[in-house]
Design a protein around this motif. Structure first.
Motif, PDB file in Angstrom:
ATOM      1  N   SER A 444       1.166  -1.355   0.117  1.00  0.00           N
ATOM      2  CA  SER A 444      -0.104   0.311  -0.260  1.00  0.00           C
ATOM      3  C   SER A 444       0.946   1.020   0.148  1.00  0.00           C
ATOM      4  O   SER A 444       0.207   2.082  -0.414  1.00  0.00           O
ATOM      5  CB  SER A 444      -0.708   0.064   0.797  1.00  0.00           C
ATOM      6  N   ILE A 445       2.645   1.503  -0.037  1.00  0.00           N
ATOM      7  CA  ILE A 445       2.931   2.201   0.421  1.00  0.00           C
ATOM      8  C   ILE A 445       3.472   2.453  -1.021  1.00  0.00           C
ATOM      9  O   ILE A 445       3.908   2.129  -2.193  1.00  0.00           O
ATOM     10  CB  ILE A 445       4.060   1.760   0.684  1.00  0.00           C
ATOM     11  N   LYS A 446       2.597   3.523  -1.764  1.00  0.00           N
ATOM     12  CA  LYS A 446       3.240   4.090  -2.376  1.00  0.00           C
ATOM     13  C   LYS A 446       4.425   5.319  -2.518  1.00  0.00           C
ATOM     14  O   LYS A 446       4.621   6.065  -2.373  1.00  0.00           O
ATOM     15  CB  LYS A 446       2.110   5.114  -3.698  1.00  0.00           C
ATOM     16  N   ILE A 447       5.587   5.005  -3.360  1.00  0.00           N
ATOM     17  CA  ILE A 447       6.553   5.826  -3.134  1.00  0.00           C
ATOM     18  C   ILE A 447       7.069   6.571  -5.350  1.00  0.00           C
ATOM     19  O   ILE A 447       7.066   6.159  -6.209  1.00  0.00           O
ATOM     20  CB  ILE A 447       8.344   5.310  -3.189  1.00  0.00           C
ATOM     21  N   PHE A 448       6.700   7.707  -5.505  1.00  0.00           N
ATOM     22  CA  PHE A 448       6.464   9.104  -6.363  1.00  0.00           C
ATOM     23  C   PHE A 448       7.565   9.993  -6.702  1.00  0.00           C
ATOM     24  O   PHE A 448       7.283  10.740  -6.300  1.00  0.00           O
ATOM     25  CB  PHE A 448       5.366   8.695  -6.820  1.00  0.00           C
ATOM     26  N   PRO A 449       8.038  10.199  -7.692  1.00  0.00           N
ATOM     27  CA  PRO A 449       8.132   9.343  -8.608  1.00  0.00           C
ATOM     28  C   PRO A 449       9.555   8.420  -8.399  1.00  0.00           C
ATOM     29  O   PRO A 449      10.071   9.418  -7.246  1.00  0.00           O
ATOM     30  CB  PRO A 449       8.869  10.014 -10.148  1.00  0.00           C
ATOM     31  N   ASN A 450       9.235   7.697  -9.031  1.00  0.00           N
ATOM     32  CA  ASN A 450      10.465   6.704  -8.549  1.00  0.00           C
ATOM     33  C   ASN A 450      11.529   5.799 -10.211  1.00  0.00           C
ATOM     34  O   ASN A 450      10.193   5.487 -11.124  1.00  0.00           O
ATOM     35  CB  ASN A 450      10.243   6.033  -8.055  1.00  0.00           C
ATOM     36  N   PRO A 451      12.265   6.566 -10.682  1.00  0.00           N
ATOM     37  CA  PRO A 451      13.227   7.598  -9.967  1.00  0.00           C
ATOM     38  C   PRO A 451      12.814   8.866  -9.844  1.00  0.00           C
ATOM     39  O   PRO A 451      11.922   9.558 -10.415  1.00  0.00           O
ATOM     40  CB  PRO A 451      15.021   6.516 -10.946  1.00  0.00           C
ATOM     41  N   THR A 452      13.777   9.865  -9.070  1.00  0.00           N
ATOM     42  CA  THR A 452      13.573  10.929  -9.090  1.00  0.00           C
ATOM     43  C   THR A 452      15.394  11.667  -9.221  1.00  0.00           C
ATOM     44  O   THR A 452      15.772  10.254  -8.993  1.00  0.00           O
ATOM     45  CB  THR A 452      12.281  10.978  -7.687  1.00  0.00           C
ATOM     46  N   ASN A 453      14.605  13.334  -8.842  1.00  0.00           N
ATOM     47  CA  ASN A 453      15.908  13.632  -8.359  1.00  0.00           C
ATOM     48  C   ASN A 453      15.951  14.948  -7.810  1.00  0.00           C
ATOM     49  O   ASN A 453      16.853  15.501  -7.003  1.00  0.00           O
ATOM     50  CB  ASN A 453      16.399  14.423 -10.387  1.00  0.00           C
ATOM     51  N   ASP A 489      -4.100  11.732   8.436  1.00  0.00           N
ATOM     52  CA  ASP A 489      -5.273  12.761   8.500  1.00  0.00           C
ATOM     53  C   ASP A 489      -6.629  11.544   9.576  1.00  0.00           C
ATOM     54  O   ASP A 489      -5.900  10.620  10.081  1.00  0.00           O
ATOM     55  CB  ASP A 489      -5.783  12.900   7.486  1.00  0.00           C
ATOM     56  N   GLU A 490      -7.699  12.055   9.784  1.00  0.00           N
ATOM     57  CA  GLU A 490      -8.719  11.925   9.918  1.00  0.00           C
ATOM     58  C   GLU A 490      -9.014   9.835   9.754  1.00  0.00           C
ATOM     59  O   GLU A 490      -9.129   8.994  10.033  1.00  0.00           O
ATOM     60  CB  GLU A 490      -9.941  12.079  10.291  1.00  0.00           C
ATOM     61  N   SER A 491      -9.162   9.792   8.293  1.00  0.00           N
ATOM     62  CA  SER A 491      -9.833   8.483   7.903  1.00  0.00           C
ATOM     63  C   SER A 491      -7.827   7.721   7.787  1.00  0.00           C
ATOM     64  O   SER A 491      -8.223   6.867   7.282  1.00  0.00           O
ATOM     65  CB  SER A 491      -9.466   9.224   6.014  1.00  0.00           C
ATOM     66  N   GLY A 492      -6.695   8.434   8.278  1.00  0.00           N
ATOM     67  CA  GLY A 492      -5.568   7.410   8.335  1.00  0.00           C
ATOM     68  C   GLY A 492      -4.293   6.827   6.947  1.00  0.00           C
ATOM     69  O   GLY A 492      -4.408   6.311   6.980  1.00  0.00           O
ATOM     70  N   PHE A 493      -5.141   8.484   6.083  1.00  0.00           N
ATOM     71  CA  PHE A 493      -4.561   8.945   4.673  1.00  0.00           C
ATOM     72  C   PHE A 493      -3.427   9.256   5.105  1.00  0.00           C
ATOM     73  O   PHE A 493      -3.465  10.530   5.839  1.00  0.00           O
ATOM     74  CB  PHE A 493      -5.668   9.267   4.073  1.00  0.00           C
ATOM     75  N   TYR A 494      -2.240   8.626   5.148  1.00  0.00           N
ATOM     76  CA  TYR A 494      -0.971   9.199   5.434  1.00  0.00           C
ATOM     77  C   TYR A 494       0.133   9.775   3.574  1.00  0.00           C
ATOM     78  O   TYR A 494      -0.197   9.331   3.022  1.00  0.00           O
ATOM     79  CB  TYR A 494       0.622   8.293   5.794  1.00  0.00           C
ATOM     80  N   PHE A 495       0.275  11.006   3.985  1.00  0.00           N
ATOM     81  CA  PHE A 495       1.293  11.945   3.097  1.00  0.00           C
ATOM     82  C   PHE A 495       2.415  12.747   3.089  1.00  0.00           C
ATOM     83  O   PHE A 495       2.148  13.536   4.107  1.00  0.00           O
ATOM     84  CB  PHE A 495       0.119  12.399   1.584  1.00  0.00           C
ATOM     85  N   LYS A 496       3.048  12.333   2.842  1.00  0.00           N
ATOM     86  CA  LYS A 496       4.395  13.538   3.163  1.00  0.00           C
ATOM     87  C   LYS A 496       5.353  13.386   1.640  1.00  0.00           C
ATOM     88  O   LYS A 496       5.758  12.670   0.607  1.00  0.00           O
ATOM     89  CB  LYS A 496       5.120  12.822   4.003  1.00  0.00           C
ATOM     90  N   GLN A 497       5.429  14.816   1.437  1.00  0.00           N
ATOM     91  CA  GLN A 497       6.704  15.170   0.422  1.00  0.00           C
ATOM     92  C   GLN A 497       7.778  15.565   0.865  1.00  0.00           C
ATOM     93  O   GLN A 497       8.244  16.221   1.911  1.00  0.00           O
ATOM     94  CB  GLN A 497       6.202  16.487  -1.022  1.00  0.00           C
ATOM     95  N   ILE A 498       9.156  14.589   0.452  1.00  0.00           N
ATOM     96  CA  ILE A 498      10.054  15.081   1.487  1.00  0.00           C
ATOM     97  C   ILE A 498      11.607  15.478   0.539  1.00  0.00           C
ATOM     98  O   ILE A 498      11.694  14.785  -1.034  1.00  0.00           O
ATOM     99  CB  ILE A 498      10.834  13.764   1.501  1.00  0.00           C
ATOM    100  N   ASP A 499      11.922  16.069   0.206  1.00  0.00           N
ATOM    101  CA  ASP A 499      13.644  17.335  -0.226  1.00  0.00           C
ATOM    102  C   ASP A 499      14.159  15.858  -0.515  1.00  0.00           C
ATOM    103  O   ASP A 499      14.785  15.871   0.736  1.00  0.00           O
ATOM    104  CB  ASP A 499      13.441  18.429   0.019  1.00  0.00           C
ATOM    105  N   ILE A 500      15.011  15.376  -1.249  1.00  0.00           N
ATOM    106  CA  ILE A 500      16.097  14.516  -1.046  1.00  0.00           C
ATOM    107  C   ILE A 500      17.151  15.392  -2.430  1.00  0.00           C
ATOM    108  O   ILE A 500      17.928  14.534  -2.820  1.00  0.00           O
ATOM    109  CB  ILE A 500      15.709  13.356  -1.253  1.00  0.00           C
TER     110      ILE A 500
END
Length: 529
Positions: A444-453, A489-500
């Motif tokens: 269920s865990i999604k990482i996008f885009p992958n590859p990334t810059n 959030d209240e529904s249990g949805f997680y979202f994070k944008q991470i600077d790499i």
């Protein structure tokens, strides 16, 4: 771009194929008893590891044995033995410390009780990574004080780059069999162990060890040159307390801090150590075994103000609470770059109580700010049968490099001898070995885009998780490069944008951690600016 990405994926496949290729290595592999090993890694050459231990030889005497490796423990030198001060002496209680110049210092007790009583604590040094050792020099003399101040010494070296850089420090305690009041002692050397300060007593009337007979004093030096010493004091039959003594003037004065009460296993030698963070001034960790949660667990507490105050104890072993499983013989250390790891004996695979087979486990701190740990990893490949031995089995050893954890210990797996074993656990191998908590959770865990810059976006929906989670990202050699909290959030949805954007190109591994639950890693590739 495509060629570079394929290359990174090829490296990933190779990394997966060598997981846990390192087996337990029998360092002693000799008849009779070998025990209480110590291990240290050279900060100048982290492929160089030195191990030393107590060895009962055919002459009936206990010697200090040493061996060294220059390839991270794949091969080892022939075993050397530290000389006795007299042919009728026995040796015990070895420890090792490196200076940042690559000089290794080794201390041990050498003594006799018949036909007379003599001996002391001796130091030797090596300039070639442990292949050869200098003539031993006496640090403490057995007859220096009436309470025989030469028991269970520990050594530390100042690597701070400050005015006292290169100073060598040794602690000791009164002999365990001495019937009078016991004390903690300290000496320092400013000339690489050639000469030593006068003996200084660390404890005093207000911070005494009390009637306690086995209060040894592990020692560590911070990156600002501050020296930390921990020792245990008697409160009652089932309750003890730690005192933390610090000095910034090579022992001319000591500041004492009451750590608080602890609850070691009754009638069992307590296990505890103190470790200073080589990167952050004033950060120090106490590790010990404690029964406050119902049975003997591995605990630690952290101070960020130079030992004056301490955080709430953290339970490191991740088996279920109050299950009558005994953990003991904890030891811990930092790498020179600030990675903290801990190891201990554990019986979770073999049942309740102390008189069952044991294994060796390890874990490492994944986020120094949040005080969160990796899962526990089994280091031993075979459980050691329980054998009651009266000597030489009170400590294990751990050393940490920037890429690996090195552990040594004694066990009885071959059925006839108590041997010293070694294993190397690479951080990369450990982090990529974490099992899925369920295939549904992992997928269920999604990482996008992958590859990334420049950045990645992480999203998943897991209403069953409790509260906040944490994202931990490792590089290809097992170092933590990003750790950040993740809110739902209240529904249990997680979202994070991470600077790499500041990370170099390569393969990275992302975990989601919730309490002690780790979700299997997701790999992503950073390629191009």
């Amino acid at each position: 771009m495509k060629i570079k990405i394929l290359f990174f994926f090829y490296l990933f496949i190779i990394a997966q194929s060598i997981l846990f290729a390192q087996n337990n290595y029998n360092l002693s592999n000799l008849s009779f008893t070998d025990g209480e090993p110590y291990i240290s890694v050279n900060p100048v050459n982290q492929n160089n590891i030195i191990v030393a231990w107590m060895r009962l030889r055919l002459d009936g005497k206990i010697w200090i044995a040493t061996t060294t490796s220059f390839d991270k423990g794949q091969t080892w030198s022939v075993i050397n033995f530290m000389p006795h001060d007299s042919s009728i002496n026995n040796s015990a209680d070895v420890s090792i410390a490196f200076h940042n110049s690559g000089i290794a210092y080794l201390i041990y007790v050498d003594y006799r009780t018949s036909p007379d009583s003599a001996g002391g604590i001796f130091i030797s040094k090596s300039f070639d990574g442990g292949l050869t050792w200098s003539t031993s020099n006496k640090v403490f003399d057995k007859n220096e004080l009436q309470d025989i101040p030469i028991d269970r010494p520990w050594i530390a070296v100042d690597n701070s780059g400050s005015v006292n850089d290169g100073n060598v420090f040794v602690t000791s305690m009164s002999a365990y069999f001495y019937e009078g009041q016991h004390h903690i002692y300290f000496k320092s050397s400013a000339d690489s162990g050639a000469t030593w300060s006068v003996l200084k007593q660390v404890d005093d009337t207000l911070t005494s060890v009390g009637p306690f007979k086995v209060s040894y004093a592990p020692i560590s030096v911070g990156n600002d040159g501050k020296v930390y010493i921990a020792y245990m004091s008697y409160v009652s039959l089932f309750v003890k307390k730690f005192y933390i003594a610090t000095t910034t003037d090579i022992g001319n004065t000591f500041q004492k801090y009451d750590f608080g009460d602890v609850y070691p296993v009754f009638a069992k030698l307590p296990a505890y150590t103190i470790s200073t963070d080589p990167i952050n001034n004033g950060h120090v960790i106490m590790s010990w075994c404690d029964t406050r949660f119902g049975d003997p667990d591995v605990l630690l507490s952290k101070s960020t103000d130079g030992g004056q105050t301490w955080g709430n104890p953290i339970r490191v072993n991740d088996d279920s609470l109050n299950n009558d499983i005994v953990q003991d013989q904890v030891w811990a250390n930092y790498s020179s770059s600030g990675i903290f790891a801990i190891a201990w004996r554990d019986r979770r695979l073999n049942g309740a109580g102390s008189n069952v087979p044991f294994d060796i486990y390890t874990a490492f701190l994944t986020n120094d700010t949040l005080n969160t740990f990796s899962p526990n990893y089994r280091v031993s490949t075979v459980s050691s049968p329980y054998v009651a031995i009266s000597c030489c089995n009170s400590f294990i050893g751990i050393a940490v490099s920037d890429s690996s954890i090195y552990i040594d210990w004694g066990d009885y797996r071959n059925g006839s001898n108590w041997d010293v074993y070694f294993n190397k656990a690479d951080f990369l191998n450990l982090i990529t070995s974490i099992n899925d908590v369920s295939s549904n959770v992992s997928s269920s865990i999604k990482i996008f885009p992958n590859p990334t810059n420049n950045s990645i976006k992480v999203s998943f929906s897991l209403p069953s998780l409790k509260g906040n989670s944490e994202i931990v990202i490792y590089n290809s050699i097992g170092q933590i490069v990003i750790a950040t909290l993740l809110s739902a959030d209240e529904s249990g949805f997680y979202f994070k944008q991470i600077d790499i954007s500041n990370l170099p190109d390569g393969i990275y591994y992302l975990f989601v951690k919730n309490d002690n639950l780790y979700i299997r890693n997701k790999m992503f590739v950073k390629s191009g600016k």
